[in-house]
Design a protein around this motif. Structure first.
Motif, mmCIF file in Angstrom:
data_model
loop_
_atom_site.group_PDB
_atom_site.id
_atom_site.type_symbol
_atom_site.label_atom_id
_atom_site.label_comp_id
_atom_site.label_asym_id
_atom_site.label_seq_id
_atom_site.Cartn_x
_atom_site.Cartn_y
_atom_site.Cartn_z
ATOM 1 N N GLY A 159 -23.789 62.404 19.444
ATOM 2 C CA GLY A 159 -22.628 63.231 19.768
ATOM 3 C C GLY A 159 -21.433 62.425 20.240
ATOM 4 N N HIS A 160 -21.441 61.085 20.022
ATOM 5 C CA HIS A 160 -20.335 60.222 20.461
ATOM 6 C C HIS A 160 -19.349 60.070 19.306
ATOM 7 C CE1 HIS A 160 -23.454 58.279 23.377
ATOM 8 N NE2 HIS A 160 -23.070 59.497 23.762
ATOM 9 N N LEU A 161 -18.473 61.058 19.104
ATOM 10 C CA LEU A 161 -17.587 61.058 17.939
ATOM 11 C C LEU A 161 -16.496 60.003 18.044
ATOM 12 C CD1 LEU A 161 -17.205 64.892 17.314
ATOM 13 C CD2 LEU A 161 -18.813 63.300 16.296
ATOM 14 N N ASP A 162 -15.995 59.707 19.241
ATOM 15 C CA ASP A 162 -14.954 58.688 19.377
ATOM 16 C C ASP A 162 -15.483 57.314 18.989
ATOM 17 O OD1 ASP A 162 -12.840 59.766 22.154
ATOM 18 O OD2 ASP A 162 -13.112 60.521 20.124
ATOM 19 N N GLN A 163 -16.713 56.965 19.468
ATOM 20 C CA GLN A 163 -17.293 55.680 19.096
ATOM 21 C C GLN A 163 -17.553 55.620 17.594
ATOM 22 O OE1 GLN A 163 -17.999 57.538 21.675
ATOM 23 N NE2 GLN A 163 -18.948 56.433 23.371
ATOM 24 N N GLN A 164 -18.013 56.748 17.014
ATOM 25 C CA GLN A 164 -18.243 56.764 15.577
ATOM 26 C C GLN A 164 -16.942 56.536 14.815
ATOM 27 O OE1 GLN A 164 -19.417 60.490 13.877
ATOM 28 N NE2 GLN A 164 -20.044 59.598 11.944
ATOM 29 N N MET A 165 -15.862 57.183 15.246
ATOM 30 C CA MET A 165 -14.577 57.023 14.562
ATOM 31 C C MET A 165 -14.093 55.581 14.627
ATOM 32 S SD MET A 165 -12.015 58.382 12.898
ATOM 33 C CE MET A 165 -11.738 60.134 13.147
ATOM 34 N N GLN A 166 -14.235 54.934 15.799
ATOM 35 C CA GLN A 166 -13.775 53.555 15.953
ATOM 36 C C GLN A 166 -14.545 52.613 15.025
ATOM 37 O OE1 GLN A 166 -13.996 52.180 19.976
ATOM 38 N NE2 GLN A 166 -13.106 50.196 19.532
ATOM 39 N N LEU A 167 -15.869 52.769 14.966
ATOM 40 C CA LEU A 167 -16.680 51.912 14.101
ATOM 41 C C LEU A 167 -16.379 52.172 12.623
ATOM 42 C CD1 LEU A 167 -20.081 52.166 16.022
ATOM 43 C CD2 LEU A 167 -18.671 50.122 15.793
ATOM 44 N N THR A 168 -16.211 53.448 12.250
ATOM 45 C CA THR A 168 -15.963 53.787 10.845
ATOM 46 C C THR A 168 -14.617 53.249 10.376
ATOM 47 O OG1 THR A 168 -17.283 55.795 11.142
ATOM 48 C CG2 THR A 168 -15.931 55.666 9.176
ATOM 49 N N LEU A 169 -13.582 53.372 11.207
ATOM 50 C CA LEU A 169 -12.265 52.844 10.834
ATOM 51 C C LEU A 169 -12.291 51.324 10.712
ATOM 52 C CD1 LEU A 169 -9.891 55.091 12.983
ATOM 53 C CD2 LEU A 169 -10.227 55.158 10.515
ATOM 54 N N THR A 170 -13.083 50.648 11.566
ATOM 55 C CA THR A 170 -13.236 49.191 11.447
ATOM 56 C C THR A 170 -13.863 48.828 10.103
ATOM 57 O OG1 THR A 170 -13.488 48.979 13.844
ATOM 58 C CG2 THR A 170 -14.292 47.161 12.495
ATOM 59 N N ALA A 171 -14.928 49.564 9.728
ATOM 60 C CA ALA A 171 -15.582 49.310 8.452
ATOM 61 C C ALA A 171 -14.643 49.600 7.285
ATOM 62 C CB ALA A 171 -16.851 50.156 8.346
ATOM 63 N N LEU A 172 -13.857 50.686 7.359
ATOM 64 C CA LEU A 172 -12.933 51.055 6.282
ATOM 65 C C LEU A 172 -11.854 49.989 6.103
ATOM 66 C CD1 LEU A 172 -11.859 53.035 4.193
ATOM 67 C CD2 LEU A 172 -10.707 54.275 6.021
ATOM 68 N N LYS A 173 -11.328 49.466 7.191
ATOM 69 C CA LYS A 173 -10.301 48.430 7.102
ATOM 70 C C LYS A 173 -10.848 47.182 6.414
ATOM 71 C CE LYS A 173 -6.996 45.892 9.973
ATOM 72 N NZ LYS A 173 -6.504 45.662 11.368
ATOM 73 N N LEU A 174 -12.075 46.795 6.737
ATOM 74 C CA LEU A 174 -12.681 45.617 6.102
ATOM 75 C C LEU A 174 -12.964 45.885 4.629
ATOM 76 C CD1 LEU A 174 -13.761 42.773 6.401
ATOM 77 C CD2 LEU A 174 -15.921 43.714 7.247
ATOM 78 N N ALA A 175 -13.409 47.114 4.292
ATOM 79 C CA ALA A 175 -13.671 47.457 2.887
ATOM 80 C C ALA A 175 -12.385 47.421 2.068
ATOM 81 C CB ALA A 175 -14.314 48.838 2.800
ATOM 82 N N GLU A 176 -11.272 47.870 2.652
ATOM 83 C CA GLU A 176 -9.992 47.820 1.951
ATOM 84 C C GLU A 176 -9.539 46.388 1.712
ATOM 85 O OE1 GLU A 176 -8.089 52.084 3.491
ATOM 86 O OE2 GLU A 176 -7.571 50.205 4.495
ATOM 87 N N SER A 177 -9.804 45.496 2.692
ATOM 88 C CA SER A 177 -9.446 44.090 2.497
ATOM 89 C C SER A 177 -10.290 43.444 1.404
ATOM 90 C CB SER A 177 -9.614 43.333 3.814
ATOM 91 O OG SER A 177 -10.987 43.224 4.164
ATOM 92 N N LEU A 178 -11.526 43.932 1.202
ATOM 93 C CA LEU A 178 -12.391 43.409 0.142
ATOM 94 C C LEU A 178 -12.052 44.027 -1.210
ATOM 95 C CD1 LEU A 178 -15.851 43.474 1.995
ATOM 96 C CD2 LEU A 178 -14.445 41.477 1.505
#
Length: 690
Positions: A119-138
């Motif tokens: 139920g920790h949606l803020d932590q999930q959002m932070q981790l997901t956005l980090t992963a998305l930024k790295l995927a976009e750079s790749l």
């Protein structure tokens, strides 16, 4: 991944009256044993065992091991989040040491899914956005499709469906471009969830039916669980409980087959609510117990709140109103806590945004300053080169040097002016920051009082009125609670008055409107309002002001001071006790005393009474306060050129004193009143003596 819409806390009617034709009609009555023995389900555990065996046989610290760890973590996140977290952390650590960016993306995404189960949606959002930024750079298109889908899901769960649709439709375009049918089905389902949040049920069913068609073609039973859960939620919102029951039964069967514990928890809660509406109390009780047992392992706060809400509805349907009220209080407390958590998160996000904007403004100022310095340096270089080129002509050189000198002085003067402007802007920004911090403190105090001290009595009153309105409790039973409710509402009204006066005083200031008035007459007006509180607690309320006492002060401020002091005295005086108000005149001042024989103030807390630390304790009958009354009283007395103090001993009561300046033309011959409020020893009726 697929995401069901979280079941709403209250059902609302919609204009949608009929579900379109769906393949569900062909499979509603599939036996659960067939679902549990389907090839996909039977093959799931061997697949996990095979991956575990492959991981054990491959101890090497390379990308192959990273991929195995990520696959196992992805499978376990719906079964056992702690195991998934262990594998995800190992995969992230190994990927980081190998500089394997693709492994970092999937490991980060798996850890984000684990945070979702908690139920920790803020932590999930932070981790997901980090992963998305790295995927976009790749430049990895499939990764971007999956992660945009995840961001949309998080926005949906955070009740921001319009933001969710931006990411979900972007994910759908990517997946359609890649022609990935399984992933397309997941995103269509999630778009349907977002439209449910927007109360657009026709649009939601359109996307859910398209998702259902794809998943049936692919025999994606794991994905069908989410889709049927969303369809069941729409049917519940339309009060079509028979249809909702069939959808949720299918959803529960698929979640159980996939060993998806978070999904099974929500399915059990949905079934319990539908069965309660249909009058199937036995099965509703069984499903509620199952949801509670599973959620005790997951520790999801929101599911626990929904559990008590449905438990309250079930007890009400059984006419067990005592249990219903208890469970409604449990739901109300968790709802308040959840609201406070969300409020804190929102405040934190606002502060972070403010700090970011502040740094941006500072960077702009620094860049301008650097450009000015660079311009000055460049001009100086030009001037030096020009002087060297004209060195042969002494007279011309002399003239040029003079002109250069004057120009340099002008530039320095301009630079100094700019520096003064920047300093002035910095001071303005610092003053604005100080003002914003003060306003934030006022806002936080108001939110705290509303959240903890005002919402609780109102929530209890709302619950009892709901039972009375639906004729689930008769008027005679309701009257058993009226005395307690009246006291809570009266205390709440006094707290609200104090809070509004304090907030106005803090935010814009309150001007003193002094005038000549009679303290005795003002006390008699407030005395009538407070006598009911005293009578209810069986406290004798007496004032011995026998003469007219004309003072020069703001009557509204002094009215609030008297009300707070008398109300506090009643609050901390037990039944059978006594509260006495007296007054005396000395030279050019009047001294008013409010004395009680209650429980007194502990010595270790006496220094906090009039301090800026807001201090509040419960009364002899658990009356609450917001901690502002005495602080506000001190401020108002001192604004009217008086002073306030107290004497108190534990178990011997307290005496509060304050002074006010007497009016210049004071009539000491007029008579006042002595008022006693007490219960008649024979009839029990309250008697007013003057």
């Amino acid at each position: 991944m697929d995401r069901p819409r979280i079941a709403p806390l209250t059902s609302q009617p919609t204009l949608y009256t009929m579900l379109p034709a769906s393949p569900l009609t062909k499979c509603v009555f599939i036996p659960l044993c067939v679902l549990l023995l389907s090839p996909a389900v039977v093959a799931q555990q061997p697949a996990t065992d095979s991956l575990q065996a492959s991981l054990k046989a491959h101890p090497g610290k390379d990308t192959v091991r990273v991929n195995l760890l990520n696959q196992i973590a992805r499978i376990y996140f719906t079964k056992d989040a702690s195991i998934a977290e262990t594998y995800g952390k190992e995969a992230l650590q190994l990927s980081d040491s190998l500089h394997y960016k693709k492994g970092i993306v999937w490991a980060t995404r798996n850890l984000a899914l684990v945070e979702n189960t908690k139920g920790h949606l803020d932590q999930q959002m932070q981790l997901t956005l980090t992963a998305l930024k790295l995927a976009e750079s790749l430049g990895d298109l499939p990764m971007r499709g999956v992660l945009n889908n995840d961001v949309g899901n998080i926005f949906t769960e955070q009740n921001s469906p319009r933001d969710a649709l931006v990411y979900l439709k972007k994910s759908l375009r990517i997946k359609q471009q890649l022609n990935e049918k399984p992933e397309i089905g997941k995103t269509l389902n999630n778009i349907g969830s977002a439209y449910i949040s927007l109360q657009m049920h026709d649009s939601a069913m359109y996307f859910l039916e398209k998702a259902e068609k794809i998943k049936l073609e692919l025999n994606d039973q794991r994905g069908l669980a989410y889709t049927y859960e969303n369809m069941g939620i729409i049917a519940m919102l339309q009060h079509r409980y028979d249809v909702a029951l069939r959808y949720h039964q299918l959803s529960a069967a698929y979640y159980k087959a996939a060993d998806n514990l978070p999904g099974l928890t929500k399915a059990s809660l949905n079934l319990a609510e539908v069965q309660t509406m249909l009058g199937d109390m036995k099965n509703a009780e069984r499903n509620l117990a199952a949801a509670r047992d599973i959620n005790s392992k997951l520790g999801n706060v929101k599911n626990e709140m929904i559990y008590y809400k449905i438990r309250y509805e079930l007890d009400s349907a059984r006419k067990d109103y005592a249990a219903a009220l208890t469970n409604y209080k449990e739901f109300s407390e968790r709802n308040i806590d959840y609201f406070n958590v969300e409020k804190s998160k929102q405040i934190s996000r606002s502060q972070e945004q403010y700090e970011s904007e502040k740094k941006q403004r500072e960077n702009v100022l620094l860049k301008k300053e650097q450009q000015m310095h660079l311009a000055t340096i460049q001009q100086q270089r030009v001037l030096v080169l020009s002087a060297a080129a004209l060195f042969l002509a002494l007279l011309l050189i002399t003239v040029m040097v003079y002109r250069l000198y004057k120009r340099q002085q002008e530039l320095y003067l301009e630079l100094n002016n700019k520096n003064r402007e920047v300093s002035l802007q910095n001071r303005i920004i610092l003053e604005q920051n100080s003002t914003l911090e003060n306003l934030n403190q006022v806002k936080d105090k108001i939110f705290s009082v509303i959240s903890h001290d005002l919402r609780s009595p109102l929530a209890i009153l709302e619950g009892l009125l709901f039972l009375l309105k639906d004729e689930k409790i008769d008027a005679q039973q309701f009257r058993l609670y009226t005395d307690e409710l009246w006291r809570d509402v009266k205390n709440t009204a006094y707290m609200m008055d104090n809070m509004l006066q304090w907030a106005s005083n803090q935010m814009k200031g309150i001007g003193v409107k002094a005038d000549d008035f009679d303290v005795t007459q003002l006390l008699n007006q407030e005395f009538e309002l407070l006598q009911t509180l005293a009578r209810q607690k069986e406290v004798n309320l007496i004032h011995e002001l026998n003469n007219t006492i004309m003072v020069y002060a703001d009557p509204d401020m002094i009215r609030l001071v008297l009300r707070n002091l008398i109300n506090n005295a009643i609050k901390f005086t037990p039944a059978g006790g006594e509260v006495v108000i007296t007054a005396r005149q000395e030279k050019d001042q009047a001294e008013i005393t409010v004395r009680d024989n209650g429980k007194g103030i502990p010595p270790e807390n006496q220094h906090r009474i009039f301090s800026n630390i807001y201090y509040s304790t419960t009364g002899t009958q658990n009356e609450k306060g917001c901690g502002l009354g005495l602080h506000l009283s001190k401020d108002f007395v001192e604004r009217n050129h008086g002073r306030i103090w107290f004497l108190s001993k534990p178990d011997n009561g307290s005496s509060f004193y304050f002074t006010l300046p007497l009016a210049e033309e004071h009539d000491t011959t007029a008579r006042g009143y002595t008022v006693v409020v007490q219960d008649h020893p024979v009839s029990g009726v309250s008697v007013l003596r003057r």
